[in-house]
Scaffold this active site. Structure first.
Site, short mmCIF file in Angstrom:
data_model
loop_
_atom_site.label_atom_id
_atom_site.label_comp_id
_atom_site.label_asym_id
_atom_site.label_seq_id
_atom_site.Cartn_x
_atom_site.Cartn_y
_atom_site.Cartn_z
N SER A 185 0.81 -0.67 -0.12
CA SER A 185 0.46 -0.21 0.34
C SER A 185 0.65 0.99 0.04
O SER A 185 1.46 1.61 1.11
CB SER A 185 -0.93 0.10 1.38
OG SER A 185 -1.47 1.18 0.86
N HIS A 217 -1.00 -1.40 -4.46
CA HIS A 217 -2.84 -1.26 -3.23
C HIS A 217 -2.18 0.77 -3.28
O HIS A 217 -2.13 1.27 -2.77
CB HIS A 217 -2.55 -1.55 -2.46
CG HIS A 217 -4.21 -1.17 -1.37
ND1 HIS A 217 -5.49 -2.58 -1.20
CD2 HIS A 217 -4.64 -0.83 0.03
CE1 HIS A 217 -6.41 -1.58 -0.78
NE2 HIS A 217 -5.67 -1.18 -0.35
N ASP A 242 -4.89 4.10 -1.74
CA ASP A 242 -5.84 4.18 -0.76
C ASP A 242 -6.23 5.79 -1.34
O ASP A 242 -5.21 6.35 -0.59
CB ASP A 242 -5.46 3.66 0.90
CG ASP A 242 -5.23 2.73 0.98
OD1 ASP A 242 -6.54 1.77 1.04
OD2 ASP A 242 -4.59 2.39 1.09
N MET A 284 -8.71 8.19 0.13
CA MET A 284 -9.50 8.35 1.45
C MET A 284 -10.08 10.04 1.03
O MET A 284 -9.56 11.18 0.45
CB MET A 284 -8.78 8.37 2.65
CG MET A 284 -8.14 7.18 2.38
SD MET A 284 -7.56 7.06 4.01
CE MET A 284 -6.54 5.49 4.39
N HIS A 317 -8.39 1.08 -3.85
CA HIS A 317 -9.65 0.68 -2.80
C HIS A 317 -9.50 2.67 -2.62
O HIS A 317 -9.29 3.22 -2.13
CB HIS A 317 -8.92 1.05 -1.05
CG HIS A 317 -9.00 0.26 -0.25
ND1 HIS A 317 -8.82 0.18 1.09
CD2 HIS A 317 -10.65 0.41 0.15
CE1 HIS A 317 -9.57 -0.25 2.09
NE2 HIS A 317 -10.51 0.41 1.89
N MET A 347 -12.20 4.65 -0.30
CA MET A 347 -12.99 5.04 0.67
C MET A 347 -13.53 6.02 1.06
O MET A 347 -13.00 6.87 1.25
CB MET A 347 -11.89 4.55 1.90
CG MET A 347 -10.96 3.44 2.66
SD MET A 347 -9.80 3.48 3.34
CE MET A 347 -8.62 3.42 1.79
N MET A 356 -11.14 -5.81 5.75
CA MET A 356 -10.32 -5.22 6.30
C MET A 356 -10.39 -5.84 7.80
O MET A 356 -11.05 -6.38 8.23
CB MET A 356 -11.66 -3.57 6.50
CG MET A 356 -10.91 -2.34 5.11
SD MET A 356 -9.88 -2.10 4.63
CE MET A 356 -9.10 -2.06 6.05
N ASP A 389 -6.86 -6.18 4.39
CA ASP A 389 -5.90 -5.34 3.92
C ASP A 389 -5.95 -4.76 5.62
O ASP A 389 -7.31 -4.26 6.59
CB ASP A 389 -6.21 -4.17 3.57
CG ASP A 389 -6.17 -2.68 3.21
OD1 ASP A 389 -4.75 -2.50 4.10
OD2 ASP A 389 -6.67 -1.74 2.66
C1 DX5 Z 1 -6.00 1.84 5.86
C2 DX5 Z 1 -5.68 1.34 4.60
C3 DX5 Z 1 -4.62 0.44 3.95
C4 DX5 Z 1 -3.02 0.39 4.90
C5 DX5 Z 1 -2.61 -0.64 5.40
O1 DX5 Z 1 -7.40 2.38 5.50
O2 DX5 Z 1 -6.58 0.95 3.55
O3 DX5 Z 1 -4.65 0.00 3.01
O4 DX5 Z 1 -2.08 1.45 4.01
O5 DX5 Z 1 -1.42 0.14 6.14
P1 DX5 Z 1 -0.66 -1.25 6.81
O6 DX5 Z 1 -0.56 -2.25 6.12
O7 DX5 Z 1 0.59 -0.36 7.92
O8 DX5 Z 1 -1.42 -1.23 8.09
ZN ZN Z 2 -5.96 -0.16 1.51
#
Ligand code: DX5
Ligand code: ZN
Length: 228
Positions: A7, A32, A34, A36, A65, A67, A136, A178
């Protein structure tokens, strides 16, 4: 086959092109990505422009991903920006079936993301539209959190459902996990049924100057292999 998806949330954003090239060279299977929005989750990250910017730097698929809430407007934008797979949280979409269809209509693989407290039955009536399920193992919003152990029984349950579905349909749906996946727990997560593992801080926490990413990736694979 086990896939590892670093990620980039934990990468150095000032050197993102270099960072994604380094993880591909270190053996990553997916990037990956992310997204947000400071609405669905209390943090704000990156969007389609950044996806488009990193696209020419890697040949491995980009696993977006989302969010965000609402979801649908961003799907054509990410597809155009070079995303290969797009997952979203069902609570953030009014019409889950329609959103899944929209992702596929744009040529991407589609998946649902289930938060730690979101019941597994969200996948029941949309199996034919799913290419992946993402569980998750932390609450979404931040990297570097601790793995929530209640994910393991849920993972076994979803694994069973996906295996049953494969027997009937002949179609494989990926099962991704994840949050909080590290060298010392990846074996347990794979043993419980995951085939795709996101790892943010575990990978990018290792400085790459001395080939650190490659070392962590190898350790993650070795840990996964121990699952038997
Ligand atoms: C959290 C993200 C993850 C995050 C994972 O909301 O969706 O992808 O980056 O990070 P680690 O592996 O550090 O928990
Ligand atoms: Zn993620």
């Amino acid at each position: 086959m086990i896939r590892i998806a670093p990620s980039i949330l934990s990468a150095d954003f000032a050197r993102l092109g270099e960072e994604v090239r380094a993880i591909e060279a270190a053996g990553a299977d997916l990037v990956h990505f992310d997204v947000m929005d400071n609405h669905y989750v209390p943090n704000l990250t990156i969007g389609p422009l950044v996806c488009e910017a990193i696209r020419p730097h890697v040949s491995i698929p980009i696993d977006v991903h989302l969010m965000v809430e609402p979801v649908d407007d961003l799907i054509p934008m990410f597809a155009k920006a070079g995303a290969n797979m797009i997952t979203f949280h069902p609570e953030a979409s009014r019409h889950v079936d329609r959103t899944l269809q929209l992702i596929r209509d744009h040529g991407c693989k589609a998946g649902l993301v289930l938060n730690p407290a979101t019941p597994a039955h969200w996948i029941d009536h949309v199996m034919d539209r799913l290419d992946m399920v993402l569980l998750m193992s932390v609450n979404p919003g931040f990297g570097g959190q601790r793995f929530i152990d209640a994910t393991l029984p849920k993972l076994r349950e979803v694994r069973q459902r996906l295996d049953q579905y494969k027997t009937i349909s002949g179609r494989e749906i990926w099962l991704e996990v994840d949050g909080g996946v590290k060298v010392d727990n990846i074996g347990e997560v794979v043993a419980a049924g995951a085939d795709t593992l996101v790892a943010g801080s575990a990978v990018f926490g290792a400085p790459d100057s001395d080939g650190g990413y490659r070392t962590v990736m190898q350790a993650l694979r070795a840990g996964a292999a121990k699952a038997g």
